[in-house]
Design a protein around this motif. Sequence first.
Motif, PDB file in Angstrom:
ATOM      1  N   TYR A  79       0.828  -1.199   0.000  1.00  0.00           N
ATOM      2  CA  TYR A  79       0.000   0.000   0.000  1.00  0.00           C
ATOM      3  C   TYR A  79       0.868   1.257   0.000  1.00  0.00           C
ATOM      4  CZ  TYR A  79       1.305   0.887   4.828  1.00  0.00           C
ATOM      5  OH  TYR A  79       2.025   1.166   5.959  1.00  0.00           O
ATOM      6  N   THR A  80       0.214   2.416  -0.116  1.00  0.00           N
ATOM      7  CA  THR A  80       0.874   3.707   0.086  1.00  0.00           C
ATOM      8  C   THR A  80       0.017   4.541   1.032  1.00  0.00           C
ATOM      9  OG1 THR A  80      -0.213   4.723  -1.812  1.00  0.00           O
ATOM     10  CG2 THR A  80       1.963   3.727  -2.208  1.00  0.00           C
ATOM     11  N   GLN A  81       0.633   5.520   1.653  1.00  0.00           N
ATOM     12  CA  GLN A  81      -0.066   6.389   2.605  1.00  0.00           C
ATOM     13  C   GLN A  81      -1.140   7.235   1.930  1.00  0.00           C
ATOM     14  OE1 GLN A  81       0.352   6.516   5.964  1.00  0.00           O
ATOM     15  NE2 GLN A  81       1.865   4.876   5.866  1.00  0.00           N
ATOM     16  N   TRP A  82      -0.950   7.601   0.679  1.00  0.00           N
ATOM     17  CA  TRP A  82      -1.853   8.509  -0.015  1.00  0.00           C
ATOM     18  C   TRP A  82      -2.990   7.808  -0.764  1.00  0.00           C
ATOM     19  CZ3 TRP A  82      -1.636   6.960  -4.970  1.00  0.00           C
ATOM     20  CH2 TRP A  82      -0.453   6.363  -5.420  1.00  0.00           C
ATOM     21  N   CYS A  83      -3.016   6.490  -0.759  1.00  0.00           N
ATOM     22  CA  CYS A  83      -3.979   5.720  -1.551  1.00  0.00           C
ATOM     23  C   CYS A  83      -5.315   5.579  -0.816  1.00  0.00           C
ATOM     24  CB  CYS A  83      -3.375   4.344  -1.840  1.00  0.00           C
ATOM     25  SG  CYS A  83      -4.522   3.136  -2.506  1.00  0.00           S
ATOM     26  N   GLY A  84      -6.390   6.112  -1.416  1.00  0.00           N
ATOM     27  CA  GLY A  84      -7.728   6.022  -0.825  1.00  0.00           C
ATOM     28  C   GLY A  84      -8.228   4.593  -0.672  1.00  0.00           C
TER      29      GLY A  84
ATOM     30  N   ASP B 248       4.592  -0.582   3.241  1.00  0.00           N
ATOM     31  CA  ASP B 248       4.395   0.760   2.700  1.00  0.00           C
ATOM     32  C   ASP B 248       5.354   0.922   1.528  1.00  0.00           C
ATOM     33  OD1 ASP B 248       4.028   3.432   2.135  1.00  0.00           O
ATOM     34  OD2 ASP B 248       4.400   4.125   4.182  1.00  0.00           O
ATOM     35  N   CYS B 249       4.819   1.076   0.338  1.00  0.00           N
ATOM     36  CA  CYS B 249       5.644   1.162  -0.873  1.00  0.00           C
ATOM     37  C   CYS B 249       6.191   2.580  -1.052  1.00  0.00           C
ATOM     38  CB  CYS B 249       4.847   0.710  -2.087  1.00  0.00           C
ATOM     39  SG  CYS B 249       4.369  -1.010  -1.998  1.00  0.00           S
ATOM     40  N   ASN B 250       6.860   3.067  -0.033  1.00  0.00           N
ATOM     41  CA  ASN B 250       7.458   4.386  -0.070  1.00  0.00           C
ATOM     42  C   ASN B 250       8.864   4.306  -0.668  1.00  0.00           C
ATOM     43  OD1 ASN B 250       9.096   3.313   1.948  1.00  0.00           O
ATOM     44  ND2 ASN B 250       7.986   4.316   3.596  1.00  0.00           N
TER      45      ASN B 250
END
Length: 181
Positions: free
Chosen positions: A101-106, A131-133
């Motif tokens: 996932y990412t932090q910005w993904c709804g 987290d795919c940061n």
Amino acid sequence: MALQVQVNQVPLKSSSSSTAPLTSPWRFSKRTVVCVAGDYGFSPKVLRNRELSLLKVKCSSSDATATAVTVTVGQVTEVCKDTFWPIVEAAGDKTVVLDMYTQWCGPCKVIAPKFKDLSQKYNDVVFLKLDCNQDNRPLAKELGIKVVPTFKILKHNKIVKEVTGAKLDDLVAAIEGVRSS
């Protein structure tokens, strides 16, 4: 059988008081080995029994640290590029489900509580989140991430199923299929 995930770095203590570089016949390379050492001393045994903790030991001429890894079921564990593969290895025969996932993904935020509920429902499955940061980009690329959320289901250290998007029914069906195989 409840297992628990814990990742700790601890210094290795030499059984001798010398400050000579660390050398041992059990070391596979100068950089990384996998061994089990009950007291973090120099009595390690090569990991043969998956019920033992996994220690990843990084050795250099001046320093050595050990990362102890055990596996948790019944909850979601956040992983990074350094902890993912040791945890998957320590899972042994258990099914592993990775939420990328990412932090910005709804949609990632929408499915996160449902993913947590699944971790409590399936007590024989290890649930991980990545987290795919920027820091974890090498692992995300290695795992072939193209969209988020992506769920990778692993068995015996290999990816056997993938579900892209926040599709809970597809994820449940994939988990059920891998668990029963």
